[in-house]
Design an enzyme around this catalytic site. Structure first.
Site, mmCIF file in Angstrom:
data_model
loop_
_atom_site.group_PDB
_atom_site.id
_atom_site.type_symbol
_atom_site.label_atom_id
_atom_site.label_comp_id
_atom_site.label_asym_id
_atom_site.label_seq_id
_atom_site.Cartn_x
_atom_site.Cartn_y
_atom_site.Cartn_z
ATOM 1 N N ASP A 1 -71.050 -47.363 63.522
ATOM 2 C CA ASP A 1 -71.885 -47.144 64.719
ATOM 3 C C ASP A 1 -72.480 -48.486 65.134
ATOM 4 O O ASP A 1 -73.686 -48.636 65.280
ATOM 5 C CB ASP A 1 -72.984 -46.126 64.411
ATOM 6 N N GLU B 1 -86.565 -50.026 52.694
ATOM 7 C CA GLU B 1 -87.195 -51.343 52.722
ATOM 8 C C GLU B 1 -87.517 -51.701 54.170
ATOM 9 O O GLU B 1 -86.697 -51.490 55.070
ATOM 10 C CB GLU B 1 -86.205 -52.348 52.136
#
Length: 292
Positions: free
Chosen positions: A198, A94
């Site tokens: 991360d 998306e």
């Protein structure tokens, strides 16, 4: 310029021709594009000419794993594919329209991360191995955080850093000392948290509603201070975010002293990938943990 083979592959995977494709800035690892399909949808495409096998599949699974109630938004995954002889591997997501941070952005990010971390998982690790950047990240199931952090996070990177000539023997010996003291350094026992893995500022973007959205994860079940330590390491997050987190899910005493311990993992990743000043940063973190 986007290759015809890549455009054709994405059109075939989505069942719609690509009408417009433009390369996007940013990203140290992958090349990314914004593409508009014939049906009007806009998608985000990541590619990599030499992606490790399974890298995008693992990222797609990780994004789905982060989608829990109360947590920050994550983009939906449309499709992904391995490399072929005529095109690189790719991931289609998306497209998140970017915007300016709204007045509640920082608070919502802090509370959203707390909600994510409170969605505990059965054990440390994950149900598959994945990657941090392009480095392999093993996720064996474990009941013991200290053992997992040593054997599945720090030790493999020490071996890799030594292999590429970025781990002096004297520094390796200091890590052995650290490992001997690890049980006293890791902090109070906590249930495994659902981690992004991360979480630097580039992976917490702001959508067009002024709210946070998490991208590019390296997920696993781990100690929640791992995400927070990385956020502190590279900066870009406000004190409002950390205060909102702490209010929603208070941290145990001593978390500030544990920062260098949990910053060692991302520092070793950067030492392997980029070298340079990260060696001094690793040494400084060890000095804070193992004062002479």
């Amino acid at each position: 310029m986007t290759s015809k083979a890549l455009l054709d592959a994405i059109a075939g995977a989505l069942g719609q021709p690509v009408c417009v494709s433009g390369r996007l800035r940013g990203g140290d690892i992958c090349i990314s594009y914004r593409m508009t399909l014939q049906d009007g949808r806009t998608v985000f495409v990541k590619t990599h000419d030499a992606a490790p096998r399974g890298m995008f599949e693992a990222e797609a699974d990780g994004l789905a794993w982060l989608r829990v109630d109360g947590a920050p938004r994550v983009p939906r995954v449309f499709t992904h594919a391995l490399a072929s002889p005529d095109r690189p591997a790719f991931l289609v997501l998306e497209y998140v329209e970017l915007g300016e941070r709204g007045p509640t952005y920082d608070e919502h990010l802090g509370r959203g991360l707390a909600a994510l971390h409170r969605t505990h998982v059965p054990r440390f690790g994950w149900n598959r191995n994945n990657f941090i950047a392009v480095l392999p990240q093993a996720n064996p199931p474990s009941e013991n955080w200290g053992e997992f952090y040593q054997s599945a996070r720090l030790a493999p990177l020490l071996e890799r850093a030594q292999h590429v000539g970025r781990m002096p023997p004297s520094l390796r010996r200091r890590f052995e000392t650290l490992f001997s003291r690890l049980p006293t350094l890791i902090g109070p026992e906590e249930p495994p948290a659902r981690l992004h893995g991360d979480l630097w500022t580039g992976n917490a973007i702001c959508d067009n509603k002024g709210q946070p959205c998490l991208i590019d994860p390296a997920v696993y079940g781990g100690h929640r201070e791992m995400d927070l330590a990385m956020m502190r390491l590279f900066g870009g997050f406000s004190e409002t975010t950390f205060a909102a987190y702490h209010e929603a899910y208070p941290l145990y005493p001593g978390h500030e002293q544990r920062l260098p311990l949990y910053q060692l993992y991302p520092l070793l990743v950067h030492l392997i990938l980029f070298g340079g000043s990260y060696l001094a940063a690793v040494e400084a973190a060890l000095t804070r943990l193992l004062p002479s």
